[in-house]
Design an enzyme around this catalytic site. Structure first.
Site, short mmCIF file in Angstrom:
data_model
loop_
_atom_site.label_atom_id
_atom_site.label_comp_id
_atom_site.label_asym_id
_atom_site.label_seq_id
_atom_site.Cartn_x
_atom_site.Cartn_y
_atom_site.Cartn_z
N ARG A 89 -3.83 -4.26 19.04
CA ARG A 89 -3.79 -3.79 20.61
C ARG A 89 -5.32 -3.63 20.83
O ARG A 89 -6.08 -2.76 20.08
CB ARG A 89 -3.19 -2.76 21.03
CG ARG A 89 -1.80 -2.72 20.92
CD ARG A 89 -1.07 -1.36 21.72
NE ARG A 89 -1.44 -0.41 21.16
CZ ARG A 89 -1.39 0.68 21.87
NH1 ARG A 89 -1.09 0.63 23.18
NH2 ARG A 89 -1.93 1.79 21.23
N SER A 152 -4.34 1.43 10.33
CA SER A 152 -3.23 2.32 9.91
C SER A 152 -2.73 2.27 8.34
O SER A 152 -1.65 1.94 8.19
CB SER A 152 -1.91 2.31 10.96
OG SER A 152 -2.48 1.98 12.15
N ASP A 205 -4.39 5.96 12.16
CA ASP A 205 -3.65 6.20 13.34
C ASP A 205 -3.47 7.66 13.38
O ASP A 205 -3.36 8.41 14.37
CB ASP A 205 -2.36 5.41 13.18
CG ASP A 205 -1.76 5.22 11.95
OD1 ASP A 205 -1.93 5.94 11.18
OD2 ASP A 205 -0.58 4.74 12.10
C1 GLC Z 1 1.42 4.21 6.14
C2 GLC Z 1 -0.20 3.98 6.02
C3 GLC Z 1 -0.79 5.07 6.66
C4 GLC Z 1 -0.44 5.15 8.06
C5 GLC Z 1 1.05 5.51 8.16
C6 GLC Z 1 1.63 5.46 9.57
O1 GLC Z 1 1.79 5.15 5.49
O2 GLC Z 1 -0.45 4.05 4.62
O3 GLC Z 1 -2.40 5.01 6.75
O4 GLC Z 1 -1.11 6.50 8.80
O5 GLC Z 1 1.63 4.37 7.59
O6 GLC Z 1 1.41 4.28 10.30
#
Ligand code: GLC
Length: 466
Positions: A89, A152, A205
């Site tokens: 996004r 993320s 994230d």
């Molecule tokens: C996975 C990723 C992490 C992220 C989480 C939620 O655990 O390793 O970095 O924050 O997913 O999306």
């Protein structure tokens, strides 16, 4: 909430003795007692402490280089690129100076080619489309446009806008990225398109969720994702982070990205692994990794249920021993089917019947089959919500001094937003481990789309003097 194999919710009307015995076995495996949760929470706390001392531990406790908090009075428009599981996004967040944010975003779905090879070029092309559609592309005379980048996945940050990808998690597995600076990869791809865009912040994230929550609510201390994956970030006193060798921030605090989904991945000793979890782990793209995440998050719950369904069908305790091509294929059961099963309260469980016959491709089902399926959905979902409380409680009790005044937790993700009863079971379980006078100070709320907005807010903080 203590349960035993005779929990009335799991007595299946009309079931044979063998069917009931199998359900009782599942109840024993999946319903966790408070004392089990308490023991796991203790270990979680120990692992947090260990991660604060040195790198390379199971809970990575990664310094995010975010040391400021928004005041909620800032104004202006800021930009972010938010890479989630399968979507990207592009966001323009306009801060109204009163804790409110208006967002405008454009969503792109990752192509198969992007997932297999060209991820960063794909992202750069999307940035180009977003800017060109809005006539925002800076010309040669204008300063580059600053953007926050929400990524993320676990990254060992080396500054606010650089960091090395440690490993892929969840569904993405693009070759050639692990061990490299993801901002460099993106910045190079942007350069190839001649785009004057500067990535000013690299943001997990959870860190984004925390910062967007903090803009709206200054008492925010923690940001959590319960979605496709799970993880959390919180403000920690830098003096508690023994491994931090950088300068002491003026605020004295820094947001840490815990990467809590990895809890117990090193020795598989504390979480309640069942054969169904072990089977999932063995066949996943990241065996022996993200153990906690695999019991909690949306990417995995459907698959755990599928393993249970096949275990029962193979014993002729479900669907009269029938399976289907769909049921036999890994990942074919989406977690949303479990949600549908939980909310179906019709006398014939007609929603569940639809799921079994249309979606799972099993031609016939009895009412008992459907009742068993509903029980499975409850068990898998309830275990996820109860286990989720562990990370929350361990983190809150790490800084008990914060619990004497209002403290807010921003949460985002499909499990928290949509999975039936998840939010309520989570809060109820947390309340069992935090003394009442402290629990009443805690508030939780949905920080919808916080990950991207938070990255835009961090980009804003980076551009602002102390
Ligand atoms: C996975 C990723 C992490 C992220 C989480 C939620 O655990 O390793 O970095 O924050 O997913 O999306």
């Amino acid at each position: 909430m203590s349960s035993s194999p005779t929990d009335p919710r799991f007595v299946i009307e009309g079931a044979t003795e063998e069917q009931q015995a199998a359900v009782d076995e599942l109840v024993k495996q999946f319903l966790l007692t408070d004392s089990q949760l308490e023991a796991i929470t203790k270990e979680f706390r120990r692992r947090m402490e260990e991660g604060l001392v040195a790198d390379g531990k199971v809970l990575k406790m990664i310094p995010s280089y975010v040391t400021k908090r928004p005041k909620g009075t800032e104004t202006g428009s800021y930009y972010a690129i938010d890479l989630g599981g399968t979507n990207l996004r592009l966001i323009r967040a306009t801060l109204d100076g009163k804790g409110g944010v208006k967002t405008e975003h454009q969503k792109f779905t990752l192509t198969e080619e992007a997932k297999a090879r060209t991820l960063f070029d794909f992202i750069a092309q999307c940035v180009e489309t977003f800017l060109d559609d809005r006539n925002l592309r800076p010309t040669g005379q204008q300063p580059p446009i600053s953007m926050g980048f929400t990524f993320s996945y676990p990254v060992q940050q080396t500054s606010i806008n650089s960091g090395i990808l440690v490993q892929w998690t969840k569904g993405l597995n693009v070759p050639g990225c692990v061990g490299r600076d993801v901002v460099r990869l993106l910045q190079d791809a942007l350069l190839r398109l001649g785009l004057r865009v500067k990535i000013s912040a690299l943001v997990n994230d959870t860190v984004g969720t925390l910062l967007s929550s903090a803009y709206a609510n200054p008492s925010s201390q923690m940001g959590i994702i319960f979605g496709t994956g799970t993880n959390a970030a919180y403000y920690e006193d830098v003096s508690n982070v023994a491994k931090w060798k950088g300068p002491n921030p003026a605020s004295g605090e820094m947001v840490l990205n815990m990467e809590w989904g990895a809890f117990d991945s090193d020795d598989f000793a504390f979480l309640p692994f069942t054969p169904h979890d072990i089977k999932l782990d063995r066949k996943s793209i990241n065996p022996r990794k993200q153990a906690y995440e695999k019991m909690i998050s949306g990417m995995y719950l459907g698959e755990i249920a599928r393993n249970i369904i096949l275990w029962l069908a193979d014993q002729r305790l479900l669907f009269d021993g029938r399976s289907s091509d769909i049921l036999n294929a890994m990942w074919s059961i989406d977690t949303s089917y479990l949600s549908a099963a939980i909310i179906d309260e019709s006398p014939t469980l007609s929603e569940i019947q639809q799921v079994i016959e249309k979606t799972m491709g099993v031609p016939r089902s009895t009412l008992v089959d459907r009742r068993i399926l509903r029980a499975i959905a409850h068990l898998v979902g309830e275990r996820a919500a109860r286990l989720s409380s562990i990370g929350v409680v361990a983190t809150l009790l790490k800084r008990p001094e914060l619990l004497s005044k209002p403290i807010h937790i921003g949460i985002d993700g499909s499990m928290y937003e949509h999975f039936p009863n998840f939010e309520c079971i989570l809060a109820k379980t947390v309340s069992r481990f935090i003394p009442e006078h402290q629990f009443k100070n805690i508030s939780f709320s949905l920080a919808k789309d916080g990950s991207g907005v938070g990255a835009a807010i961090i980009a804003m903080l980076m551009a602002t003097e102390d």
